[in-house]
Design a protein around this motif. Structure first.
Motif, PDB file in Angstrom:
ATOM      1  N   ALA A  54       0.835  -1.199   0.000  1.00  0.00           N
ATOM      2  CA  ALA A  54       0.000   0.000   0.000  1.00  0.00           C
ATOM      3  C   ALA A  54       0.870   1.249   0.000  1.00  0.00           C
ATOM      4  CB  ALA A  54      -0.907  -0.007   1.232  1.00  0.00           C
ATOM      5  N   ASP A  55       0.343   2.302  -0.587  1.00  0.00           N
ATOM      6  CA  ASP A  55       1.049   3.586  -0.592  1.00  0.00           C
ATOM      7  C   ASP A  55       1.219   4.079   0.844  1.00  0.00           C
ATOM      8  OD1 ASP A  55       0.494   6.899  -0.839  1.00  0.00           O
ATOM      9  OD2 ASP A  55       2.050   6.024  -2.103  1.00  0.00           O
ATOM     10  N   LEU A  56       2.392   4.579   1.147  1.00  0.00           N
ATOM     11  CA  LEU A  56       2.675   5.015   2.508  1.00  0.00           C
ATOM     12  C   LEU A  56       2.064   6.375   2.834  1.00  0.00           C
ATOM     13  CD1 LEU A  56       6.425   3.966   2.747  1.00  0.00           C
ATOM     14  CD2 LEU A  56       4.501   2.897   3.927  1.00  0.00           C
ATOM     15  N   GLY A  57       1.760   7.147   1.813  1.00  0.00           N
ATOM     16  CA  GLY A  57       1.246   8.480   2.061  1.00  0.00           C
ATOM     17  C   GLY A  57       2.347   9.413   2.538  1.00  0.00           C
ATOM     18  N   ALA A  58       1.948  10.572   3.005  1.00  0.00           N
ATOM     19  CA  ALA A  58       2.917  11.559   3.475  1.00  0.00           C
ATOM     20  C   ALA A  58       3.603  11.085   4.751  1.00  0.00           C
ATOM     21  CB  ALA A  58       2.205  12.887   3.725  1.00  0.00           C
ATOM     22  N   GLY A  95       6.031  12.535  10.201  1.00  0.00           N
ATOM     23  CA  GLY A  95       6.966  13.472  10.819  1.00  0.00           C
ATOM     24  C   GLY A  95       6.687  13.782  12.274  1.00  0.00           C
ATOM     25  N   LEU A  96       6.225  12.787  13.029  1.00  0.00           N
ATOM     26  CA  LEU A  96       5.886  12.999  14.429  1.00  0.00           C
ATOM     27  C   LEU A  96       7.070  12.812  15.368  1.00  0.00           C
ATOM     28  CD1 LEU A  96       2.442  11.150  14.516  1.00  0.00           C
ATOM     29  CD2 LEU A  96       2.877  13.605  14.259  1.00  0.00           C
ATOM     30  N   LEU A  97       8.210  12.435  14.802  1.00  0.00           N
ATOM     31  CA  LEU A  97       9.407  12.189  15.606  1.00  0.00           C
ATOM     32  C   LEU A  97      10.579  12.830  14.896  1.00  0.00           C
ATOM     33  CD1 LEU A  97      10.235  10.549  18.177  1.00  0.00           C
ATOM     34  CD2 LEU A  97      10.854   8.687  16.630  1.00  0.00           C
ATOM     35  N   GLY A  98      11.333  13.651  15.609  1.00  0.00           N
ATOM     36  CA  GLY A  98      12.478  14.329  14.996  1.00  0.00           C
ATOM     37  C   GLY A  98      13.728  13.477  15.047  1.00  0.00           C
ATOM     38  N   ALA A 145      12.726  -3.100   2.079  1.00  0.00           N
ATOM     39  CA  ALA A 145      13.502  -3.483   0.902  1.00  0.00           C
ATOM     40  C   ALA A 145      13.864  -2.304   0.015  1.00  0.00           C
ATOM     41  CB  ALA A 145      12.724  -4.518   0.087  1.00  0.00           C
ATOM     42  N   THR A 146      13.261  -1.141   0.230  1.00  0.00           N
ATOM     43  CA  THR A 146      13.576   0.043  -0.570  1.00  0.00           C
ATOM     44  C   THR A 146      14.517   0.989   0.155  1.00  0.00           C
ATOM     45  OG1 THR A 146      11.693   1.352   0.221  1.00  0.00           O
ATOM     46  CG2 THR A 146      11.304  -0.128  -1.654  1.00  0.00           C
ATOM     47  N   GLY A 147      15.041   0.583   1.297  1.00  0.00           N
ATOM     48  CA  GLY A 147      15.981   1.412   2.034  1.00  0.00           C
ATOM     49  C   GLY A 147      15.348   2.408   2.975  1.00  0.00           C
ATOM     50  N   LEU A 148      14.038   2.317   3.181  1.00  0.00           N
ATOM     51  CA  LEU A 148      13.380   3.203   4.133  1.00  0.00           C
ATOM     52  C   LEU A 148      13.501   2.639   5.545  1.00  0.00           C
ATOM     53  CD1 LEU A 148      10.087   4.151   2.238  1.00  0.00           C
ATOM     54  CD2 LEU A 148      12.136   5.568   2.543  1.00  0.00           C
ATOM     55  N   VAL A 149      13.656   3.541   6.505  1.00  0.00           N
ATOM     56  CA  VAL A 149      13.686   3.178   7.923  1.00  0.00           C
ATOM     57  C   VAL A 149      12.426   3.744   8.556  1.00  0.00           C
ATOM     58  CG1 VAL A 149      14.974   3.315  10.082  1.00  0.00           C
ATOM     59  CG2 VAL A 149      16.200   3.303   7.895  1.00  0.00           C
ATOM     60  N   HIS A 150      11.586   2.857   9.085  1.00  0.00           N
ATOM     61  CA  HIS A 150      10.279   3.240   9.620  1.00  0.00           C
ATOM     62  C   HIS A 150      10.319   3.256  11.146  1.00  0.00           C
ATOM     63  CE1 HIS A 150       8.324   2.562   5.650  1.00  0.00           C
ATOM     64  NE2 HIS A 150       9.252   1.618   5.545  1.00  0.00           N
ATOM     65  N   PHE A 151       9.770   4.333  11.717  1.00  0.00           N
ATOM     66  CA  PHE A 151       9.594   4.441  13.159  1.00  0.00           C
ATOM     67  C   PHE A 151       8.099   4.348  13.443  1.00  0.00           C
ATOM     68  CE2 PHE A 151      13.651   6.236  12.324  1.00  0.00           C
ATOM     69  CZ  PHE A 151      14.408   6.189  13.482  1.00  0.00           C
ATOM     70  N   LEU A 152       7.719   3.342  14.242  1.00  0.00           N
ATOM     71  CA  LEU A 152       6.321   3.126  14.605  1.00  0.00           C
ATOM     72  C   LEU A 152       6.156   3.288  16.109  1.00  0.00           C
ATOM     73  CD1 LEU A 152       5.770  -0.159  12.550  1.00  0.00           C
ATOM     74  CD2 LEU A 152       5.451   2.190  11.754  1.00  0.00           C
ATOM     75  N   SER A 153       4.953   3.600  16.527  1.00  0.00           N
ATOM     76  CA  SER A 153       4.692   3.742  17.947  1.00  0.00           C
ATOM     77  C   SER A 153       4.811   2.399  18.657  1.00  0.00           C
ATOM     78  CB  SER A 153       3.285   4.309  18.173  1.00  0.00           C
ATOM     79  OG  SER A 153       2.915   4.203  19.536  1.00  0.00           O
ATOM     80  N   ASP A 197       1.067   1.267  19.882  1.00  0.00           N
ATOM     81  CA  ASP A 197       0.017   0.683  19.034  1.00  0.00           C
ATOM     82  C   ASP A 197       0.437   0.438  17.585  1.00  0.00           C
ATOM     83  OD1 ASP A 197       0.157   3.249  18.036  1.00  0.00           O
ATOM     84  OD2 ASP A 197      -1.809   3.869  18.781  1.00  0.00           O
ATOM     85  N   GLY A 198       1.717   0.689  17.244  1.00  0.00           N
ATOM     86  CA  GLY A 198       2.205   0.407  15.895  1.00  0.00           C
ATOM     87  C   GLY A 198       1.877   1.457  14.855  1.00  0.00           C
ATOM     88  N   THR A 199       1.333   2.599  15.240  1.00  0.00           N
ATOM     89  CA  THR A 199       1.036   3.645  14.261  1.00  0.00           C
ATOM     90  C   THR A 199       2.323   4.330  13.816  1.00  0.00           C
ATOM     91  OG1 THR A 199       0.655   5.228  16.053  1.00  0.00           O
ATOM     92  CG2 THR A 199      -1.276   4.088  15.154  1.00  0.00           C
ATOM     93  N   PRO A 200       2.384   4.810  12.547  1.00  0.00           N
ATOM     94  CA  PRO A 200       3.605   5.429  12.032  1.00  0.00           C
ATOM     95  C   PRO A 200       3.943   6.734  12.749  1.00  0.00           C
ATOM     96  CG  PRO A 200       2.128   4.792  10.247  1.00  0.00           C
ATOM     97  CD  PRO A 200       1.345   4.670  11.514  1.00  0.00           C
ATOM     98  N   LEU A 201       5.242   6.925  13.014  1.00  0.00           N
ATOM     99  CA  LEU A 201       5.720   8.165  13.617  1.00  0.00           C
ATOM    100  C   LEU A 201       6.526   8.987  12.626  1.00  0.00           C
ATOM    101  CD1 LEU A 201       6.836   6.863  17.132  1.00  0.00           C
ATOM    102  CD2 LEU A 201       4.707   8.044  16.534  1.00  0.00           C
ATOM    103  N   THR A 202       7.458   8.342  11.934  1.00  0.00           N
ATOM    104  CA  THR A 202       8.242   9.018  10.907  1.00  0.00           C
ATOM    105  C   THR A 202       8.982   7.962  10.099  1.00  0.00           C
ATOM    106  OG1 THR A 202       9.741  10.895  10.491  1.00  0.00           O
ATOM    107  CG2 THR A 202      10.423   9.313  12.177  1.00  0.00           C
ATOM    108  N   ARG A 203       9.615   8.372   9.009  1.00  0.00           N
ATOM    109  CA  ARG A 203      10.455   7.464   8.233  1.00  0.00           C
ATOM    110  C   ARG A 203      11.609   8.246   7.623  1.00  0.00           C
ATOM    111  NH1 ARG A 203       5.570   7.477   5.207  1.00  0.00           N
ATOM    112  NH2 ARG A 203       5.747   8.541   3.185  1.00  0.00           N
ATOM    113  N   LEU A 204      12.713   7.525   7.399  1.00  0.00           N
ATOM    114  CA  LEU A 204      13.940   8.116   6.879  1.00  0.00           C
ATOM    115  C   LEU A 204      14.402   7.336   5.664  1.00  0.00           C
ATOM    116  CD1 LEU A 204      15.777   8.402  10.315  1.00  0.00           C
ATOM    117  CD2 LEU A 204      14.519  10.226   9.160  1.00  0.00           C
TER     118      LEU A 204
END
Length: 380
Positions: A37-41, A44-47, A329-337, A340-347
């Motif tokens: 699924a598309d990740l969307g925007a 940016g909840l974590l610096g 697999a695309t080199g993204l680093v995901h930060f989840l809560s 509850d596992g909700t997205p916080l930010t990605r690099l």
């Protein structure tokens, strides 16, 4: 078996296991599952920012990054072993072992150890090769360096101990081999005065002085009628809290073990291929389709499920502060809560897969990609 003339027993088993992993992945996916699924925007909840990046040779073996204080030791497939300062990314030392690497890196901060594809254990001190020892089987799990000894878990279920200073073999224990083993890192770690190893579907406690088995905790048992269906192995990457270790059996179960008694505390069915991480309250894992699951550490009850990263071929997770960190697999680093596992930010990194479980050294998150990019991230 025609190919038996070209492969050692361990090589042949490893080749079949690699084919098995690919086959299982194909069976577990349908046409729509190739399209995450598309990740969307970016929420940016974590610096978090990139503070340094380095480069090693591309990876084609199951690298395990070793952290000792602020030093991060790792290796590329070309046989170069390096130690970096996690604060600055500066090189502490660099050494060449003269052959491609199949397993590593193990280190206690003084000695570092890797195994080459020629089945040679190589031990270094301060960036210089100290000694080499020929092994009788392939190795995919990083050697363990502890108590001035080097322990090796081989693909044929053999465990051996060497004197870290001299290279003298101290003991070797052999367990009956299975028809197939995974071509990925397994479990080899110290807990108190016990050497803990993953042997087939069992987590086994051993006396590090002689290799004698102290306890044996079964996490999974073989199923099916042929070698592929009966494959069972524990995968590297565990969640440890004190004397309790939670581990994954490949495509089978997640379980927690009391290593003082050698008893299984709880066990849950789970279909995953990479290791676990966690904290005092929960254990987090990634299923084969990229679903993240959290279990309550005390009893294994489900806490939350996150499916927004399905089909992205995730690394094993790292629980870090209020986040769960995974690479894809695309080199993204995901930060989840962590709650509850909700997205916080990605690099972003270099666009190649995050090939190694992220690690923390001092105040820096270190991530390594398949193309050999080494990145240091730090909170803003």
């Amino acid at each position: 078996m025609i190919m038996a003339n070209h492969f050692s027993v361990a090589s042949w088993r490893s080749l079949l296991a690699a084919v098995l992993v690919a086959a299982l992945a194909a069976c577990a996916s349908g046409p729509d599952q190739l399209k995450p699924a598309d990740l969307g925007a970016n929420p940016g909840l974590l610096g978090v920012r990139t503070v340094w990046n380095n480069k090693i040779a591309p990876l084609d073996f199951p690298l395990q990054v070793k952290v000792d204080g602020s030093a991060v030791t790792l290796a590329g497939a070309d046989g170069v072993v390096q130690s970096f300062d996690a604060h600055s990314g500066a090189s502490i030392w660099r050494a060449e072992v003269g052959a491609p690497i199949s397993a590593g890196v193990g280190s206690d901060g003084l000695f570092a150890a890797v195994v080459t594809r020629a089945n040679e254990l190589v031990v270094l001190e301060a960036g210089q090769v100290l000694w080499r020892a020929r092994l009788t089987a392939q190795v995919f799990t990083a050697p363990l360096v502890a108590g001035e000894r080097v322990f090796v878990l081989a693909a044929d279920r053999g465990v051996a101990a060497f004197d870290a200073r001299s290279g003298r073999k101290l003991w070797q224990q052999q367990r009956p081999g299975e028809a197939l083993v995974l071509r990925q890192a397994g479990i080899l770690m110290p807990i108190g005065n016990t050497l803990v190893a993953g042997l087939a579907g069992h987590l086994v406690g051993m006396n590090p002085l002689n290799g004698n088995v102290v306890w044996d905790a079964p996490l999974a048992t073989p199923r099916g009628t042929n070698d592929i269906e009966r494959l069972v192995d524990l995968v590297g990457g565990v969640s440890r809290q004190g004397n309790e270790v939670c581990a994954r059996a490949f495509q089978s179960t997640v379980a927690c073990v009391d290593t003082l008694r050698g008893s299984v505390i709880w066990k849950r069915a789970a279909v995953g291929t990479v290791g676990l991480h966690g904290d005092a309250s929960q254990v987090v894992g990634v299923e084969s389709d990229g679903t993240l699951l959290a279990w309550r550490r005390s009893n294994g009850e489900p806490v939350w499920t996150a499916q927004q990263l399905r089909y992205r071929k995730l690394s094993a997770p790292l629980v870090l502060g209020r986040s769960v960190v995974v690479g894809d697999a695309t080199g993204l680093v995901h930060f989840l809560s962590r709650t509850d596992g909700t997205p916080l930010t990605r690099l972003s990194t270099d666009g190649s897969a995050i090939a190694v479980t992220p690690v923390v050294a001092a105040d820096t998150l270190v991530v390594v990609t398949r193309n050999g990019g080494v990145y240091g991230f730090r909170p803003e």
